[in-house]
Design a protein around this motif. Structure first.
Motif, mmCIF file in Angstrom:
data_model
loop_
_atom_site.group_PDB
_atom_site.id
_atom_site.type_symbol
_atom_site.label_atom_id
_atom_site.label_comp_id
_atom_site.label_asym_id
_atom_site.label_seq_id
_atom_site.Cartn_x
_atom_site.Cartn_y
_atom_site.Cartn_z
ATOM 1 N N TYR A 145 -11.318 -9.598 13.205
ATOM 2 C CA TYR A 145 -10.957 -8.449 14.051
ATOM 3 C C TYR A 145 -10.073 -7.473 13.276
ATOM 4 O O TYR A 145 -10.297 -6.254 13.307
ATOM 5 C CB TYR A 145 -10.241 -8.937 15.303
ATOM 6 C CG TYR A 145 -9.389 -7.885 15.968
ATOM 7 C CD1 TYR A 145 -9.964 -6.832 16.676
ATOM 8 C CD2 TYR A 145 -7.997 -7.918 15.860
ATOM 9 C CE1 TYR A 145 -9.178 -5.854 17.262
ATOM 10 C CE2 TYR A 145 -7.211 -6.948 16.450
ATOM 11 C CZ TYR A 145 -7.804 -5.912 17.143
ATOM 12 O OH TYR A 145 -7.024 -4.941 17.715
ATOM 13 N N ILE A 156 -14.899 -20.236 21.533
ATOM 14 C CA ILE A 156 -13.923 -19.813 20.516
ATOM 15 C C ILE A 156 -12.544 -20.224 21.020
ATOM 16 O O ILE A 156 -11.987 -19.596 21.920
ATOM 17 C CB ILE A 156 -13.978 -18.295 20.282
ATOM 18 C CG1 ILE A 156 -15.346 -17.894 19.748
ATOM 19 C CG2 ILE A 156 -12.880 -17.867 19.295
ATOM 20 C CD1 ILE A 156 -15.503 -16.397 19.498
ATOM 21 N N TRP A 206 -9.621 -18.865 16.867
ATOM 22 C CA TRP A 206 -9.249 -17.456 16.873
ATOM 23 C C TRP A 206 -8.246 -17.159 15.764
ATOM 24 O O TRP A 206 -8.422 -16.211 14.994
ATOM 25 C CB TRP A 206 -8.676 -17.075 18.231
ATOM 26 C CG TRP A 206 -7.941 -15.768 18.247
ATOM 27 C CD1 TRP A 206 -6.578 -15.597 18.240
ATOM 28 C CD2 TRP A 206 -8.498 -14.447 18.247
ATOM 29 N NE1 TRP A 206 -6.264 -14.259 18.239
ATOM 30 C CE2 TRP A 206 -7.419 -13.531 18.245
ATOM 31 C CE3 TRP A 206 -9.797 -13.959 18.258
ATOM 32 C CZ2 TRP A 206 -7.612 -12.150 18.241
ATOM 33 C CZ3 TRP A 206 -9.990 -12.578 18.254
ATOM 34 C CH2 TRP A 206 -8.907 -11.699 18.248
ATOM 35 N N VAL A 256 -11.411 -15.752 13.487
ATOM 36 C CA VAL A 256 -11.871 -14.591 14.255
ATOM 37 C C VAL A 256 -10.821 -13.476 14.294
ATOM 38 O O VAL A 256 -11.161 -12.293 14.250
ATOM 39 C CB VAL A 256 -12.267 -15.006 15.690
ATOM 40 C CG1 VAL A 256 -12.810 -13.800 16.458
ATOM 41 C CG2 VAL A 256 -13.309 -16.110 15.652
ATOM 42 N N ALA A 299 -20.264 -10.294 10.410
ATOM 43 C CA ALA A 299 -20.127 -11.508 11.219
ATOM 44 C C ALA A 299 -20.970 -12.656 10.686
ATOM 45 O O ALA A 299 -20.729 -13.825 11.025
ATOM 46 C CB ALA A 299 -20.497 -11.212 12.667
ATOM 47 N N LEU A 336 -18.584 -17.327 14.674
ATOM 48 C CA LEU A 336 -19.405 -16.350 15.380
ATOM 49 C C LEU A 336 -20.890 -16.681 15.253
ATOM 50 O O LEU A 336 -21.669 -16.431 16.173
ATOM 51 C CB LEU A 336 -19.130 -14.943 14.848
ATOM 52 C CG LEU A 336 -17.712 -14.412 15.066
ATOM 53 C CD1 LEU A 336 -17.552 -13.032 14.438
ATOM 54 C CD2 LEU A 336 -17.379 -14.351 16.558
ATOM 55 N N ARG A 338 -22.863 -13.543 20.931
ATOM 56 C CA ARG A 338 -22.287 -13.030 19.683
ATOM 57 C C ARG A 338 -22.238 -11.502 19.709
ATOM 58 O O ARG A 338 -21.235 -10.898 19.316
ATOM 59 C CB ARG A 338 -23.108 -13.516 18.488
ATOM 60 C CG ARG A 338 -22.555 -13.015 17.150
ATOM 61 C CD ARG A 338 -23.204 -13.706 15.953
ATOM 62 N NE ARG A 338 -24.637 -13.495 15.914
ATOM 63 C CZ ARG A 338 -25.547 -14.425 16.151
ATOM 64 N NH1 ARG A 338 -25.166 -15.656 16.474
ATOM 65 N NH2 ARG A 338 -26.842 -14.157 16.074
#
Length: 233
Positions: free
Chosen positions: A210, A197, A202, A206, A78, A84, A92
């Motif tokens: 993921y 976020i 996203w 992010v 991260a 993040l 976080r």
């Protein structure tokens, strides 16, 4: 010996209490051998073993351990994600922990996975009677509705031309046999933790972070498979 042999070892109904044959060999491994191999595997490939054991429901403890180990890895990675890094340490950590849980759920997902019905929210009924989605069962399976979890579907055009059924990977689920967890659902979970976020952020960074966690679990499981073969060869 493959990871699948560990399932038989953990389930006495599927194998006798005697020996467990190792793949590709006419020799056999005793119960003590398997226990020793599993112990070595946990040391050499901790995350991969925990992820596999958790996915196969061999141990709830291993499921929790897999998520914990994945969270440690995620916190390290991260540092390279600006979206993040801008969060406070506490937020976080919470975001990373939730992403790790979701990543493990995605990794362990199969056609047999059952989830709370999104239409009736697990009640089984609506105002006008039984829920049309789950038929009152309160849960729905993750199996692809097109291929029914098989991962293959009939190519009607080719089947008609050849006169015999022709199968191809299901286009709807890309041959997995089940639907993935919608990314919007995961974003919704993150949105309850922080509003910093955005949906655009996203999708830009992010989400890929993921997905890299899901890939990490798959990679570690493959590594555990190789290590187990090396240990038991």
């Amino acid at each position: 010996m493959n990871l699948e042999h560990l399932i038989k070892f953990h389930n006495p109904k599927s194998v006798s209490r005697g020996d467990v044959p190792s793949k590709g060999s006419c020799s056999s491994l005793t119960t003590s051998d398997v226990m020793a191999a599993a112990g070595m595997l946990q040391h050499r490939a901790a995350l991969g073993y925990a992820a596999f054991a958790g996915k196969m429901n061999l141990s709830k403890t291993e499921s929790q351990r897999a998520v914990s180990l994945l969270s440690i890895y995620a916190r390290e990675q991260a540092q390279h994600i600006p979206a993040l890094n801008k969060l406070t340490p506490a937020v976080r950590t919470s975001v990373i922990n939730h992403l790790s849980v979701c990543a493990f759920m995605e990794f362990a997902r199969s056609a047999a996975t059952e989830n709370q019905c999104p239409v009736c929210r697990g009640k089984g009924i609506l105002d006008n009677g039984l829920c049309p989605c789950c038929k009152g069962k309160r849960k729905v399976r993750a199996a692809c509705p097109s291929c029914k979890g098989r991962g293959e579907a009939v190519n009607r055009r080719e089947s008609k031309l050849r006169g015999v059924p022709v199968y191809q990977p299901c286009k709807r689920c890309s041959g997995r046999g089940f639907s993935r967890i919608p990314s919007t659902h995961i974003f919704g979970i993150i949105s309850h933790i922080t509003t910093k976020i955005s949906l655009d952020t996203w999708h830009k960074s992010v989400k890929s972070f993921y997905e890299s966690l899901v890939t990490k679990l798959l990679t570690e499981e493959s590594w555990a498979e190789k290590q187990l073969k090396q240990i038991t060869k």
